[in-house]
Design an enzyme around this catalytic site. Structure first.
Site, short mmCIF file in Angstrom:
data_model
loop_
_atom_site.label_atom_id
_atom_site.label_comp_id
_atom_site.label_asym_id
_atom_site.label_seq_id
_atom_site.Cartn_x
_atom_site.Cartn_y
_atom_site.Cartn_z
N ASP A 67 -48.87 67.97 30.31
CA ASP A 67 -47.93 67.74 29.20
C ASP A 67 -46.83 66.81 29.70
O ASP A 67 -46.17 67.09 30.71
CB ASP A 67 -47.35 69.07 28.73
CG ASP A 67 -46.55 68.91 27.44
OD1 ASP A 67 -45.74 67.97 27.35
OD2 ASP A 67 -46.73 69.74 26.54
N ASN A 82 -39.26 59.20 22.27
CA ASN A 82 -39.45 58.77 20.88
C ASN A 82 -38.12 58.65 20.16
O ASN A 82 -37.90 57.70 19.39
CB ASN A 82 -40.35 59.77 20.14
CG ASN A 82 -41.81 59.55 20.44
OD1 ASN A 82 -42.21 58.46 20.82
ND2 ASN A 82 -42.62 60.58 20.29
N ASP A 133 -45.73 55.54 22.00
CA ASP A 133 -47.17 55.24 21.95
C ASP A 133 -47.60 54.42 23.17
O ASP A 133 -48.68 54.64 23.74
CB ASP A 133 -47.49 54.46 20.67
CG ASP A 133 -47.36 55.34 19.44
OD1 ASP A 133 -47.24 56.56 19.60
OD2 ASP A 133 -47.38 54.79 18.32
N GLU A 143 -48.44 65.17 23.08
CA GLU A 143 -48.36 64.65 24.45
C GLU A 143 -49.10 65.56 25.44
O GLU A 143 -48.90 65.47 26.64
CB GLU A 143 -46.90 64.50 24.87
CG GLU A 143 -46.08 65.80 24.88
CD GLU A 143 -45.43 66.08 23.53
OE1 GLU A 143 -44.47 66.83 23.48
OE2 GLU A 143 -45.89 65.52 22.52
#
Length: 938
Positions: free
Chosen positions: A807, A815, A824, A850
């Site tokens: 993770d 973000n 991304d 993620e």
């Protein structure tokens, strides 16, 4: 003093642009150190720093501190419980929170997590301020007792919670549940509830404590995703239903000719299931087994269509009984947005009967031309303005000139009429009358070769199209020169006339002005089954069908009044045995030298057999034509005089009417839905009035099936005078097509677009089924299938399987700060790093968001941990340019590793173990690899 030191450090760091992200890690670390030394001091320090960060606009860092504060508060509560379990309540009432604990309340609010504590002995429950906010309750109210919690949850959710709490009280098992609560506002909300036991020093369970997190948004998102998946499934089902309900043979090909899809009609025609056909070259399927040239032709057609050409031609195939069937076959290319051919749509329609009908029409045309040119009468075709379009060979040869000198000219300027201006003007007037709808007939002279004149019985008959418009005139001339001479001769010699009458092959009679038979010949006696003596005692009315008497009498009155010289009509006689005889009757009136009427001369030609054959042929032709247009489902007839209906078995099934029930026009009217009745009756009335075919669509109420949709085609049947006497039609039940394809009104044009859209969606769904669109890695669905298969293989081959679950740390911050495009890009770089540092046999999957999982077949736990550490190190060093180009983007990854020996764990157990290891990695500070040691089987 610790607070003062942290505040001083903050003032130095607040000036740097990257301070929020930079501060998150050291402040959490500072918080962790304080918990280990002075828990109460840590709560106060971190809470104060958190409020300061919120004030300057850095909620991300504040949330990180809040997490530390909450964790510390939980640890402090546990320590207090261990120290004061027998003398002190589990938690102070919310109304008596000490001023030093206000920072903890604020930290919980910032983190969106509520906490609670329940003392079993006193049955008291304490709520944090954040928990009041989650349930929408007034903080001034006391926290509800445990049993009062039942009113705060949906019934099913509380039952699950109650069972989990009971288990925790008895066995000390912690729980995590997702539950539906009743918010004070009345709106449904969802929470994640966690709880664990509180034990005293002896290990006895004295209470429970836990946290509550509002997950309503996530729950609604997952529900919406499930609804979207169901909608996609419904769309696919509708496409399948439409595709397989078509009577045409349809399929879908790849550009190289591989068969991808085939509808039920085509599969049934092949004699086998669709599964035996898919994946084969189209030309190698059973449809084309008739010959090698046929297969080569199909292969060439596929190649042409793959290059963008629409191909269509008739081809012969064999049905399941090896009978030859003609198919109207076509292949249409389907393009993508770039103009490339991505699919081919072949379609086939059985046109065997259609081609036979077309050949029959051609033969009928040839027969017509043969009759047209072989008759001894003069026949032609005119435009309504009098231009000559056609003339039969008899008429052309009579003139002695070439047809090119006649066709295309005004009829009155042709050779036949140029001998006299009067004849030309008379003909021109007759054409004008016929063009207005009148049937014109008179005797005249026409000129032949060499100027010879003959007398003809000349007529002009107008021809109307289906709309009633006059489109042609048919001139007809019969040479009556000799007939007129014969009439004169008959007047001179009655004996000669009687002799000719007696021996005539058709029935002849002299009839008095009041209808009495005066003289009859043998042919008429045979025709009617009476002797000569019996007929001479009767009138023509006695042997005429009652329905035809009035019409015959009216025509004879016109002869007596001088309106016409003769008439002819189709009529019915009644034989002595009461059988009906159909005749073509010709009647003229004989006058004396002074013009006074003497008697009628009647000639009757028996046309019963011809009439029956023509009627039968006409009926069959009309039925066949309409049945072909309506797929031959149900045929009906309606007698316009009696209102009686005749329904075949097919239409009785459509309306749900048993065979034994008598049918009238009202039977049909009562079945039609009221709103549709008027336009149906108007359409039929218009067909009767215009003497043309018509159509309508309407709804009926079936006694068992309810409302059905009907398509009707119909047309009138005429008698000898051209008057409608019956209506013949077909009905087709189009309910299923109506319901399934009503919105596809332009079916033939829209069908290909629909197939292309569905095909494109299918391709997308196939790709989405196993691949993640952003990273190109396999998705969770593929992971579930592959992990299970690898565990099965491990059990057979006796080797281990390792699972890595990773993770990306603090991905949401990236973000939020740099935008989703930067996030991304980081996910894609992470995916490339995994591909570059793992074996080709390893399975890389994006588990969600993620989170990523890696299946390592034939790998030990030590090897898996080594690989995970190498990946973690490389990713920690990875840097990407941020969107503004002035900063570098990077983060770390937390990794959990689990291992299953051969036949030791299920897929679910292995995933749970890796997830638990990942959870520990994050709890222990992130950016690390943690492995979960599992018990071995046996």
């Amino acid at each position: 003093m610790a607070i003062n030191m942290i505040q001083a450090a903050l003032q130095t760091l607040l000036a740097t642009p990257a301070a929020p992200l930079t501060l998150s890690f050291p402040l959490i670390a500072a918080g962790a150190w304080l918990w280990g030394h002075r828990a109460s001091l840590a709560i106060s320090a971190l809470s104060a720093v958190g409020m300061m960060l919120v004030a300057v606009g850095w909620p991300i860092v504040a949330q990180a501190l809040a997490v530390s504060a909450i964790g510390g508060w939980g640890a402090l509560c546990a320590w207090a419980a261990r120290q004061r379990v027998s003398t002190v309540p589990i938690a102070p009432p919310a109304s008596r929170i000490a001023p030093t604990d206000l920072e903890l309340v604020e930290a919980q609010r910032l983190a969106g997590v509520g906490s609670w504590c329940w003392s079993i002995e006193s049955d008291t429950v304490e709520w944090s301020a954040a928990l009041y906010a989650i349930f929408g309750r007034d903080p001034a109210l006391a926290a509800p007792s445990y049993r009062e919690h039942a009113s705060l949850y949906a019934a099913e959710s509380f039952a699950r919670l109650d069972a989990a709490v009971a288990n925790a009280v008895v066995s000390g098992t912690a729980y995590t549940l997702e539950l539906e609560i009743r918010h004070a506002s009345g709106e449904p909300r969802w929470i994640t509830a966690r709880g664990e036991a509180i034990r005293e020093a002896s290990g006895r369970i004295i209470g429970l404590r836990g946290t509550v997190t509002d997950v309503t948004d996530r729950h609604q998102l997952m529900t919406a995703l499930a609804e979207r998946e169901r909608a996609l499934q419904i769309s696919e089902q509708r496409f399948r239903a439409s595709f397989n309900s078509m009577f045409q043979f349809m399929a879908i090909l790849a550009p190289d000719g591989t068969l991808l899809e085939v509808n039920d009609a085509a599969a049934s025609f092949s004699g086998g299931p669709a599964s035996d056909l898919l994946g084969r070259p189209f030309w190698a399927t059973p449809w084309w087994r008739i010959s090698e040239p046929t297969r080569n032709g199909i292969r060439a057609a596929v190649s042409r269509a793959a290059h963008g050409e629409f191909v269509r031609y008739d081809v012969e195939v064999l049905d399941l009984k090896d009978r030859r069937v003609t198919v109207d076959f076509s292949i249409k290319p389907v393009y993508d947005d770039s103009g490339n051919v991505v699919l081919l749509i072949p379609e086939g329609r059985d046109v065997t009967e259609e081609r036979r009908t077309r050949d029959g029409l051609r033969q009928a045309q040839e027969r017509f031309e043969a009759i047209f040119n072989s008759t001894f009468q003069f026949i032609g075709l005119l435009q309504p303005d009098g231009t000559l379009l056609e003339a039969n060979e008899t008429a052309v040869q009579f003139t002695g000139v070439h047809a090119s000198q006649l066709l295309g000219r005004p009829f009155w300027d042709c050779h036949w009429w140029t001998y006299s201006l009067h004849a030309q003007l008379q003909l021109k007037a007759a054409v004008l009358r016929a063009a207005e709808g009148e049937f014109v007939r008179y005797d005249c002279e026409v000129q032949g070769a060499g100027g010879a004149l003959i007398t003809i019985d000349f007529s002009l008959k107008p021809v109307r199209d289906e709309t009633g418009r006059i489109v042609l005139l048919i001139p007809e001339g019969r040479n009556v020169t000799e007939e007129r001479r014969t009439r004169a001769a008959l007047q001179e010699s009655e004996n000669r006339f009687r002799l000719a009458m007696k021996n005539a092959p058709i029935g002849k009679a002299l009839v008095s002005l009041d209808g009495q038979f005066l003289s009859v010949n043998e042919s008429l006696c045979r025709m009617l089954g009476y002797s000569e003596t019996e007929l001479l005692t009767r009138t023509f009315q006695d042997v005429t069908h009652p329905d035809d008497v009035a019409k015959d009498v009216a025509h004879r009155r016109e002869l007596l009044d001088g309106i016409r010289e003769r008439y002819q009509m189709g009529k019915r006689y009644l034989r002595a045995d009461r059988a009906i005889v159909y005749v073509q009757l010709h009647v003229s009136l004989l006058r004396d030298a002074n013009g006074q009427p003497l008697h009628f001369i009647s000639q009757m030609q028996d046309v019963t057999v011809r009439r029956e054959m023509e009627a039968h042929q006409e009926e069959l032709t009309q039925r066949l034509t309409l049945a072909l247009r309506a797929s031959g489902i149900g045929v009906w007839e309606w007698d316009l005089k009696t209102n009686l209906l005749t329904w075949d078995a097919g239409i009785r099934r459509i309306y749900g009417v048993n065979d034994g029930i008598a049918l009238h026009y009202e039977t049909w009217r009562s079945a039609v839905v009221d709103e549709d009745l008027s336009h149906c009756e108007e359409a039929m009335a218009e067909a009767i009035r215009s003497k043309t075919r018509g159509s309508s669509e309407f709804r009926i109420v079936h006694p068992r099936l309810g409302q059905r949709f009907i398509e009707s085609l119909f047309g009138p049947v005429m008698d000898d005078e051209g008057n409608p006497v019956r209506m013949v039609g077909v009905n087709l039940d189009v309910t299923e097509r109506w319901m399934a394809e009503k919105r596809i009104g332009e079916a033939n044009r829209m069908l290909q677009n629909r197939i292309a859209e569905v095909s494109e969606l299918q391709e997308q769904l196939r790709e989405q089924a196993i691949r993640d669109g952003l990273t190109g890695l396999y998705n969770r669905r593929y992971f579930d299938e592959r992990l299970a298969s690898e565990l099965d293989r491990a059990a057979v081959e006796d080797h281990g399987v390792s699972l890595i679950m990773a993770d990306l740390d603090h991905f949401k911050r990236i973000n939020d700060r740099y935008g989703h495009q930067a996030g991304d890009a980081l996910l894609q770089a992470w995916a490339e790093l995994l591909r570059a540092n793992l074996r080709s046999t390893d399975v890389l999957c994006r588990y969600g968001g993620e989170e990523f999982v890696i299946v390592l077949p034939r790998s030990s736990l030590a090897d898996a941990v080594s690989r995970a550490e190498e990946i973690r190190t490389r990713f920690e060093q990875l840097r990407l340019p941020a969107a503004n180009g002035t900063k570098e983007l990077g983060t770390t990854v937390s990794i959990g590793v689990a291992h299953a020996a051969a036949d030791s764990l299920t897929a679910e157990q292995l995933i749970h173990a890796a997830d638990a290891a990942l959870y520990r990695a994050k709890a222990e500070g992130r950016n690390r690899v943690v492995c979960e040691l599992l018990p071995q089987s046996g």
